[in-house]
Each structure stands twice: as C-alpha cells, then as structure tokens.
Design a protein around this motif. Structure first.
Motif, PDB file in Angstrom:
ATOM      1  N   VAL A   1      48.143  44.683  46.790  1.00 19.97           N
ATOM      2  CA  VAL A   1      47.869  43.591  45.742  1.00 19.97           C
ATOM      3  C   VAL A   1      47.220  42.635  46.361  1.00 19.97           C
ATOM      4  O   VAL A   1      46.488  42.086  45.764  1.00 19.97           O
ATOM      5  CB  VAL A   1      48.896  43.215  44.296  1.00 19.97           C
ATOM      6  N   VAL A   2      48.095  41.454  47.054  1.00 19.09           N
ATOM      7  CA  VAL A   2      47.457  40.321  47.696  1.00 19.09           C
ATOM      8  C   VAL A   2      46.664  40.426  48.614  1.00 19.09           C
ATOM      9  O   VAL A   2      45.670  40.217  48.083  1.00 19.09           O
ATOM     10  CB  VAL A   2      49.283  39.993  48.088  1.00 19.09           C
TER      11      VAL A   2
ATOM     12  N   LEU B   1      44.496  42.971  48.294  1.00 17.08           N
ATOM     13  CA  LEU B   1      43.097  43.333  47.421  1.00 17.08           C
ATOM     14  C   LEU B   1      42.254  42.418  46.944  1.00 17.08           C
ATOM     15  O   LEU B   1      41.097  42.290  47.584  1.00 17.08           O
ATOM     16  CB  LEU B   1      43.389  44.296  46.690  1.00 17.08           C
ATOM     17  N   VAL B   2      43.215  41.235  46.531  1.00 15.80           N
ATOM     18  CA  VAL B   2      42.515  40.256  45.889  1.00 15.80           C
ATOM     19  C   VAL B   2      41.820  39.428  46.813  1.00 15.80           C
ATOM     20  O   VAL B   2      40.665  39.423  46.215  1.00 15.80           O
ATOM     21  CB  VAL B   2      44.035  39.578  44.965  1.00 15.80           C
ATOM     22  N   GLN B   3      42.683  38.928  47.891  1.00 13.79           N
ATOM     23  CA  GLN B   3      42.504  38.534  48.702  1.00 13.79           C
ATOM     24  C   GLN B   3      40.434  38.691  49.481  1.00 13.79           C
ATOM     25  O   GLN B   3      39.808  38.474  49.571  1.00 13.79           O
ATOM     26  CB  GLN B   3      42.873  38.637  50.432  1.00 13.79           C
ATOM     27  N   THR B   4      40.857  40.522  49.355  1.00 17.03           N
ATOM     28  CA  THR B   4      39.412  40.514  49.981  1.00 17.03           C
ATOM     29  C   THR B   4      38.022  40.940  48.777  1.00 17.03           C
ATOM     30  O   THR B   4      37.151  40.399  49.230  1.00 17.03           O
ATOM     31  CB  THR B   4      39.828  42.172  50.020  1.00 17.03           C
ATOM     32  N   GLY B   5      38.509  41.016  47.405  1.00 19.06           N
ATOM     33  CA  GLY B   5      37.644  41.088  46.637  1.00 19.06           C
ATOM     34  C   GLY B   5      37.294  39.250  45.993  1.00 19.06           C
ATOM     35  O   GLY B   5      35.846  39.433  46.530  1.00 19.06           O
ATOM     36  N   HIS B   6      37.684  38.569  46.673  1.00 18.34           N
ATOM     37  CA  HIS B   6      38.086  37.222  46.728  1.00 18.34           C
ATOM     38  C   HIS B   6      36.980  36.981  47.648  1.00 18.34           C
ATOM     39  O   HIS B   6      36.364  36.519  47.365  1.00 18.34           O
ATOM     40  CB  HIS B   6      39.195  36.473  46.878  1.00 18.34           C
TER      41      HIS B   6
END
Lengths: 493, 613
Positions: free
Chosen positions: B574-575, B577-582
């Motif tokens: 999840v972390v 994913l959020v970082q990639t999205g960011h």
C-alpha cells in the motif's frame, strides 16, 4: 468533579513537568510521580468509597457522573461517568503510570521535561478514554492519546524510531477516522428515529438500526478497536512500535493503550450494535484464536527480546477478543482480569528487557546467554513473569485465561480447544525466553550489576499484583460485576 | 491435630520464601535448618494427622478444611479448600515422609554446590505444591498444584543450568507435560459447562445423576482428564520427557521423577474415579495404556547403559503397572504399588546418585563393577528395596486376572513385564556391584545419606508384607476379597506364579550378567536379538525422533516462514502504491501554463459531457 480532576491532574502535572524541566532534570520526574500518586490515591479512594456500593443493585449504573455542555448545538457534552469497570481501568492507569515513571528514571536523559509532558498527556488521554461517556468526547480523548505517544516513540525511541512512530500514527489515525464516521453515522441514525441529536452513550444504546447499517457502523468501531487491541491482521504496527519505543513507552503501550481497544469492544461495540456484533461473533472469535496462535508462534520466532515480548501481547489479547465475543459472565470477567493481568505481566517483561538493554545495549537473544550467573535477581524476575505469561495457576493471568476459555467453551468448542493449544505455545516461547537468556554458559562474558532497588521496587509491585490477582481476585471481579451484568442485560433486550 | 492440616503445605512454602528472600546471606547450616527443618516439621505433622485420622476418624472418614473462596463468578466458586480422606492421607504420607528423607539426603549430597539455598528453595516449593495437589477438594486447586509441580520440575531438571542439555531437558519436560495439561484444561471447561462445578465430590454426584454409563459426555470428560494424567505420569504417548529429565540432580529424580510428581496422574484417576467409572471405554484405554507403557518401557530399560536412564524407564514401566491396575478399577492395588514403589525407587535413585559420585560422575553401568565390597550399604539397601514392589505388583496382577475387563491373557502380558522388570533391575545391580572391581572409590556415604537409604529400603520391604493403603483404610479393589474367597487357591497360586517369574528373571539376569559376563563385552546386552532392534529399544522406540519430525520441525519451519510477517508486506505494498501514485501525479506539476490551461479545458469538457449525457 472528581472525575474531571482525574483527567486534569496528569494534564497539569505534565505542563508543570515541562516547565520546571528547564531548571532541573529531576524536577519533572518528581512532579510526575507526585501528580500520578495523587491521581492514584484519588482513584483508589473513589474505589474504596464505593466498595460496598459496587454491588449496588439500583437502576443507575454510574457511581459518579460529571456533565457539562460542550457543543450543545450538536448534542455534544463533556460527559464523564464512572462505574466499576472503568474505575478499575483508571486505578490501573495511574498505577502503571507511576511504574512507567519509575522505570525510566535513569533511561531518559535528554529533554526530560518534554518526555514527562508527553507521558502525562498520554495518561490523561487514556483516563479520558476510559471515563468519557459522550461518544464525541470519547473520540476526542482517543485522538489525544496518539500525538504524545507519537512523540514518545519518535524522539526517545531506538534506531528505527521515526518509521515505527509514523507507522503507529498512520494505523491508529486511519482506523480512528472509521471510528469517527461510525460515531457520526450512529448519532444521525439516532436522530432520525428519535428526533434528538445526541452523542450520549446511554441514549444511543438501543438505537434501532437496519441490518446493513448496523453492520457497517459496528465494523467502523470494531476496526478502530481492533487496530489498538491488536487483532491479526491489523497488528503489524505493534511489534515495531513496542520495539522502538523507550521502556516507558512500551510499558504504556502494552499495559494501557491496548486496553483502550479492549475497553472499547466491551463498552461500545457489542452493547451499541448487539445484533451486528452477534452476527459477527464467529468471525471475531476466529480472529481472536488466530491472534492467540499467530502471536505465540511469532513470539517464538523472534531473536529480538523486545519484539518477542511485543508478540506475546498479540497472543494474550487474542483471549480478550475471544472472550468479548463469547459475551457471557465467565468470559467477560476473564477479559477484565486479562486486561489487568496482562498489563502487569507484559509491562514487567518490558521493564526487564529495558533494564537488560540499559546494561548490555543489546536485545539480541543470540548474544545473551547464561545471565542467571550474572544477575540472579533479574533471572528470578524473568522466570516469574515468564511463568505468569504462560498462565501458571496462582498468578492472575491463569485465572483470566481460564475464565475466558471456560466462557468460550459453550459458545464454540473447536475454537476453545484451539485457543487452549495457545497455552502450549505460550509455554514454548516463555521457557525459550528464560532458557536462552538466563541459562547456559555466559558466552558474551557479560558483567553488570543486578537489579537496583528502584527497578526491583517497580517489578515488585507487579509481582505482588499478579499474586494477589491470582489468589484472591474477588475485589476486581466484584467491582466489574455490576457493569458486566448491565452490559449483558443490554444484550438480552 | 486435623485442624493443622492447612499448616502442612504452608511449612515448606515458608521454607521456600525464606530461602528465596535471604538464601544468599544464609550459611549452609542455616539453609539446611530451614530447608530440611521445614520438611521435618511437615513429616512430623503428617504423622500426627495420620494418627489422629486413624485413631479418631472424622465423620465419614473425611476431613475438610475451607480456607477461602478463590473466586466466585456466577455459580462457579472454587475454594482454597483441603480434603483429607484415606487416599489423600496415603499421598501426604508419601510426600512428606519420603520427601523429608530425600531432603535429608540432599543436605549431604548437594553440600558442595554453590546454589545450595536455591536447591532447597525449589525442593520446598515443590513439596508445598505437591501437597496442595493431593489435598485439593476441587479440580482447579488441584490444577494449581499440578502446574506448579510442573514448574518446579522445570526448575530442578534445569538446576545445573550452565549445561545447555540440562536446560533443553527441562524445557522438554515442561512442554510435553503441558500438552497433556491442555487436554486436562479442556476437560475442566467441559465439566464447568456441563456440571457447573469443579468440586471433586460434587462432580461425582452430579455426573452420575446426569450422565448414564458410557454416555458421550462422560467418555469425553474422562478421556480429557486422562490426557493430563498421561502427560504427568509419563505414559504412552507422552512418556518421552522422563528419561531426559534425569539431567536433574539425583535427589530431584528420586523425589519428583519417581516418588511423587509422576504419580500425580495415578492419583488424579483414583481421585476422580467416579467420572472414570461412567466411561468404561476410557478405563479400558487406561488399562491398555498402562500395559503397553509397562512393556515398552521395560524392554527399553533392559537396553540402557546410563544408570539413571535405566531407572527412568523403570519408573515409566512401574507407573504403567499402576495405570494397569486403575484400568481394572483396582485403585487400592494401584495406590499400594504407588506407595511401595515410592520407597523402592527413591532408594534406588538415591543410591544411584551416591554410586555416581563414588565413581567420579560415571553414568555407564558397564564402566562400573564390583562396587559391592566398597559400598555395601548401597548394595544391600538397593537389593532389599528392589524386592518390595514385586509383591505389590503381584497384587495388581491378581486383580487383573479376576476383573471383568482383564483376564488371563492380559495377566500373562503383565507377567511378562514382571520378568522383564527383574531382568533390568538385577542387571543393573549385578553389573554395578558384583564381579571384579573396576573403579577407584575414594568416597563413602555419610550418615545423612545412609539413614534415608536404610529407612526407605525398610519401607519398601515392609510394603511387601503389609498393604499400606489397607492400613490407612483405603481399599477399593475391583474384585479383591470376593474373588479371593471364591477361589482362594487360585488367588494364592497366581501370587506364587508371579513371585516365581520374578525369581526366574533374577536367575536369568544372574546367568547373563554374572556367569556369562556379557557386561564385559559392553555392547552385548541381551543375546539373540538383532542390532537394529536393540537400537530401537535403546532409543525408546524412536518416539523422540518421530515427535521431532512430526511436531518440532513443522513448528520451527512455520515460525521461520511466518517470521518475515507476510501480512506486513501487504501494508508495504500500500505504501509503495501511494508513493508511486504520488510520483506519477507529481510529474503533471510542470509549471507550464499551457499544460494547465489544456488540463482545465479537457476537465471542463469532461464534466460537461458527464452532466449532459
């Protein structure tokens, strides 16, 4: 008014500790100790005063109430109330607080004032959580606990403290949001049927809810408490946070903060959403048993002493989940006992590991061996609390777990049997802890001083507590009984 | 005198507390005064209680003492309450008298140990908890003693903690017995749920009211309790911990792993016999477990070389006999064997401990020889003590012959066990004490060692003549007197046959180990069996190996597999994913006005489209 004092004392004590910490390093310690001592005596006095009344059979559940309008427009009030159950928890909070100050007397040397400020504010938050009976206020205190704990881990922790603190914060914050949503949803549901917007727990009890709505709101509460408890698979913040926190932080986390989750389950989840909770009970009990076994196996797998102890918490609090959702007198009394006894046994193990770390600067089990010869008092204490942890009869934890299991047995025999297997696993990790660290040859050539008087006193209190709870727990059982029978009757309606 | 019953477990407990608190600063003399003195007082008190109990029996031959209610939740209110009847009287006599003698022996045996106070502290604590176990009037208090003695066993097996193998043996003993205890705990939950009490007498009453003989609940309850008994008394399939438990000092083996703690399972079944009587299937299981354990352990004993391991297997085997007797509902015969065996095995363990010291910590009996001349006291006390239990065993065998569930075939198997017993006992005795002298002996046992040995050996011999339990008024026999009256000659003949078989066994042992001197060859233990079988017997039928593969390895593998916390990898994902999205979205923040304007235009068209369509 006394209830207000119980929260105000640690808050003010914390401020004072911070202020005077600028002048002398010892000042915050003594101030905290004094403030917590006063709080403890105050809470204990309340208990003694209501001793006979604890068995009071009248309709009014509360021994004491304090209410003051806060945001009347939304039906939010500053509403505290005391009954046998949270009285026990408040007394426990102050006692553990005193021990936490005692065990970090030498450990903390930087920013002592701010440390004690945070410590005291966490405790204030915990007391607030236990006493708040307005759901919005409950949420307020629920969040109040987090921030100072975040600082405790993030500033005074070990090597990976920042990551651990952040993880702790995000897990609890995210799940706290669900709690807030569920609280608001519940209040609005209540308004739509009764026409009154209120966050008062007593009024919200028995709110009629549709099956789906009840389940969603129940899950909102449940997940928030499940993260705190912790319930596998929401537990992964715990080993990191416990391991990286300073000793006092670990003690408060394990002994008090996890208990707010347990308290929430008993006080809110099942009584507010009885139908949804009972529909969910098989799943919750299964999760509880998984936690018992999983926590125990992982405790066995650890080489870091502190992580080992952290995982035992996961295992022990699985019994709480199992017992709450078995929802009968035996099981709930067991849960209350477990909440108190686990605080002592695990808190003490953290104190011991902390003391060991102060001396050896390692928590690595593969580097520690044969320590009995170096520090026999420490070894004896480790042995005692390991035995408490594996449920040796005569110590409180045994009664707690036996009551939970005896209560769970009529509900589900297979789950009870599996949970009982957890006692074997507990034996395995407990004897491994003692044997690895204290038996064998002192290969690391460790030499250090045995427990100091201060440390022995801190641990001694817990020893006495566990023996007392193991041999004559009736006062605790009696104190919780009226509340529990009230909660059980809510269910029957 | 009876009113002082509660003092009995208190005395050694006080000894424990004093020794724990001040052990470091006490001289060895004061440690003895406290550690052995508390036991002497307890033994005297027990004798006083026994005399009172027998001369002026309390009403119903039962004396109860309620100290306080442990806790009360709903209807469940187990108390710290003591219950003295003929059965618990027999047990407290064994525990305090044998216990006192072993403490006295230890005063000399452990004199050179640095941790003198710690030793006596643990021993005192053990005795106190063992007394609580046998005096408890309810199963929860019994369970307190039960688990408590298990902990003391752990502490004392690992007493010399610096040796890793001792610590391992201690862990093994604790964990394996806890497996049985877990079954027992589930049994307690069943009893609480079904019968609503844990008071032992009340349980018997309610169970026989509520459950017909052979009903599922009764069988389940008895079977679960049996699980606990099997673990504690080292019966198949949980017997594997006892041979390793010999890592503890010899007095510990004598007290805990021969005379008292391991008999707790026998006591439990005798005590809750009302429940077992409702479950004949389980009683048959008890009998078969006893028989099988007795035979397998006996055969293993013949193939051991370590003097203490021989005795360990012997103990398992003798406990098997007690289970055998319990299985045919002959509790009197079981307790009779328990009492004589306590004297016999305590003597042998204590003497073995003395032998081991005399030959410079050698454990292998084939490296000893001819010690009879140097250490006559040890030889003769062992010899006489060894004869006692044959008679109590004959009592068991006669009961098996005449009982409904037993019969001549099972009797014959039991008889074979008698033969094996006399072989392994006299193999040990002859090898160590007869023949040419092989060792230098610079050490002679003193009075504190000799006196207990002589008294215990006497106790064993007397036990061959009088039946102790009958003396105390405990005589629940399965068939007993009626059968004996019906066919007195057969009854007597059966007894004679058993004695004859025992003598034959001694003769065989003599032929093998003295006349033919197989002991000199070392490896040759019993001729005519293959090497592979000999290894099987010597290794205790490979139970350890099987359990290691079936439980230990999978448990360790699981824990290793789970250690990496796969669940946490999910949160890491999840972390990530959020970082990639960011990172991806950040790329749109270019600072170029043209891009932003285009973005706004496209967004507006999109929203309008969504609204219109």
């Amino acid at each position: 008014m006394t209830l207000l004092l119980l929260i105000a004392i640690p808050l003010c004590g914390g401020f004072l500790a911070w202020l005077l910490g600028r002048f002398h390093a010892d000042a915050p310690r003594w101030i905290s100790l004094a403030a917590l001592g006063v709080g403890f005596i105050l809470a204990l006095d309340l208990g003694l005063e209501h001793w006979g009344a604890a068995g009071l059979a009248n309709d009014n559940l509360w021994l004491l109430e304090y209410s003051h309008a806060w945001i009347p427009r939304f039906g939010i009030s500053f509403h505290l109330a005391l009954d046998g159950l949270n009285l026990l928890m408040v007394v426990l909070t102050f006692l553990i607080g005193i021990l936490a100050v005692g065990c970090s007397w030498k450990e903390i040397s930087t920013r002592v004032g701010f440390f004690h400020f945070n410590l005291m504010w966490v405790l204030a938050g915990v007391v607030g959580v236990f006493l708040a009976i307005d759901l919005f206020l409950f949420y307020f205190f629920w969040e109040l606990m987090l921030v100072p704990m975040y600082f405790l881990i993030g500033i005074w922790g070990h090597e990976k403290r920042i990551r651990a603190a952040l993880k702790f914060f995000i897990f609890t914050q995210a799940s706290g949001l669900l709690l807030l949503l569920a609280i608001v949803a519940l209040a609005f549901s209540h308004q739509s049927t009764s026409g009154v917007l209120s966050y008062n727990y007593m009024e919200l009890l028995g709110t009629p809810l549709s099956e789906a709505a009840g389940m969603w709101m129940m899950l909102g509460f449940f997940i928030a408490f499940a993260v705190k408890l912790p319930v596998v698979p929401l537990h992964t913040w715990l080993p990191d946070a416990h391991t990286e926190a300073p000793t006092a932080g670990s003690v408060i986390l394990a002994a008090l903060m996890l208990k707010t989750g347990a308290y929430g389950l008993i006080r809110f989840v099942v009584p507010l959403f009885p139908d949804a909770a009972m529909a969910f009970a098989p799943i919750a009990m299964t999760l509880g048993v998984i936690g018992i076994l999983y926590g125990a196996i992982l405790a066995f797998a650890q080489t870091d002493l502190k992580r080992l102890v952290a995982y035992t918490s996961v295992s022990h609090l699985g019994f709480v989940l199992l017992g709450v959702f078995a929802w009968n007198e035996l099981a709930l009394q067991g849960v209350v006992m477990q909440m108190i006894c686990h605080s002592f046994s695990t808190g003490a193990l953290f104190v011991l590991v902390g003391a060991l770390y102060e001396r050896t600067h390692t928590r690595d089990l593969s580097r520690l061996s044969g320590l009995w010869a170096v520090a026999p008092k420490m070894g004896a204490m480790a042995m005692f609390f390991a035995m408490a942890s594996l449920g040796l009869p005569g110590l409180g934890n045994f009664l707690a777990e036996i009551l939970v299991l005896a209560g769970a047995y009529p509900v589900s025999i297979p789950l009870t049997a599996l949970a009982t297997v957890g006692l074997i696993f507990a034996t395995i990790y407990s004897v491994r802890l003692v044997s690895r660290a204290f038996h064998g040859v002192n290969e690391g050539s460790w030499e250090f001083s045995d427990l100091s008087l201060r440390e022995a006193a801190v641990l001694g209190v817990m020893v006495v507590g566990l023996i007392w709870l193991g041999l004559y727990p009736q006062p605790v059982l009696d104190a919780a009984a009226p509340t529990l029978s009230h909660l059980l009757s809510v269910m029957q309606r | 005198m009876l009113n002082y019953l509660a003092l009995l477990p208190t005395l050694p407990l006080v000894g424990f507390l004093i020794l724990t608190a001040f052990g470091k600063s006490l001289s060895k003399r004061s440690v003895v005064a406290i550690g052995v003195g508390s036991m002497a007082l307890a033994a005297m008190l027990t004798i006083g209680i026994a005399i009172h109990f027998l001369s002026a029996p309390p009403p119903g031959h039962v004396f109860e003492q309620h100290l306080w209610t442990w806790f009360q939740v709903g209807d469940l209110a187990p108390g710290f309450s003591l219950y003295l009847d003929a059965l618990s009287l027999a047990m407290i006599l064994v525990i305090t008298l044998v216990g006192f003698l072993i403490h006295l022996y230890s005063a000399e045996f452990m004199r050179d140990d640095d941790a003198y106070a710690r030793f006596f502290a643990y021993m005192n604590l053990f005795v106190s908890l063992m007394l609580i176990l046998v005096l408890a009037d309810n199963l929860l208090l019994l369970y307190l003693g039960w688990e408590g003695v298990g902990m003391c066993s752990f502490l004392l097996i690992g007493f010399w903690y610096k040796k890793p193998e001792n610590s391992k043996a201690a862990q093994k003993a604790f964990i394996v017995t806890r497996v049985g205890d877990t079954a027992m705990a589930i049994g307690l939950f069943l009893l609480i749920t079904q019968l609503g009490t844990l008071d032992i007498q009340e349980l018997g009453v309610r169970a026989s009211e509520k459950w017909p003989v052979g009903s599922g609940m009764a069988v389940a309850a008895a079977a679960l309790l049996l699980g606990g008994a099997v673990g504690k008394s080292a019966q198949l399939p949980l017997q594997t911990w006892l041979p390793d438990a010999m890592a503890g000092p010899s007095p510990v083996s004598a007290l805990i792993h021969a005379a008292t703690m391991v008999t707790a399972g026998v006591y439990l079944i005798a005590r809750t016999h009302a429940l077992f009587a409702l479950a004949p299937v389980v009683l048959t299981a008890v009998m078969l477990i006893g028989l099988l354990t007795q035979l397998t352990a006996g055969i293993s004993a013949v193939h051991q070389r370590d003097i203490k391991r021989i005795l360990a297997y012997s103990t398992i085997s003798q406990l098997g006999y007690m289970f055998f007797a319990l299985g045919v509902s002959s509790n009197g015969a079981a307790i009779n064997h328990l009492m004589t065996h306590a004297c016999f095995k305590a003597t042998w363990f204590l003497a073995a401990g003395a032998v081991i010291i005399a030959v410079n910590h050698e454990h292998d009996i084939f490296k000893m020889g001819g010690l009879g001349k140097k250490l006559p006291v040890l030889f003769w006390t062992m010899f006489f003590a060894g004869c006692g239990p044959f008679f109590s065993k004959d009592g068991i065998l006669a009961e098996v012959w005449f009982s409904d569930t037993g019969g001549p075939f099972l009797w014959l198997l039991g008889l074979f066990g008698v033969f094996v017993t006399s072989i392994y006992l006299f193999r040990l005795l002859f090898t160590v004490f007869l023949g040419p002298l092989k060792n230098d002996v610079h050490w002679k046992p003193g009075l504190a060692i000799t006196i207990p040995l002589v008294i215990l050996a006497t106790g064993s011999v007397v036990g061959a003549i009088v039946e102790y339990p009958r003396l105390l008024g405990y005589h629940p026999y399965a068939t007993g007197t009626e059968a004996a009256h019906a066919s007195p000659y057969l009854h007597a003949a059966i007894g004679k046959i058993a004695v004859g078989v025992a003598l034959a066994g001694i003769y065989v042992a003599y032929r093998l180990f003295v006349r033919h001197k197989h002991y000199e060859a070392g490896e040759v233990v019993v001729p005519h069996i293959t090497l592979r079988m000999r290894r099987l017997f010597a290794a205790g039928w490979y139970f350890d190996r099987a359990y290691h593969a079936a439980f230990v390895v999978p448990f360790q593998a699981t824990s290793r597999f789970l250690r990496s916390e796969l669940i946490d990898r999910g949160y890491d994902a999840v972390v990530a994913l959020v970082q990639t999205g960011h990172r991806q979205i950040r790329r749109s923040q270019t600072g170029r006005l043209r891009w932003y304007a285009a973005g706004i235009a496209v967004g507006a068209v999109f929203c309008l489209g969504a609204v219109l369509l």
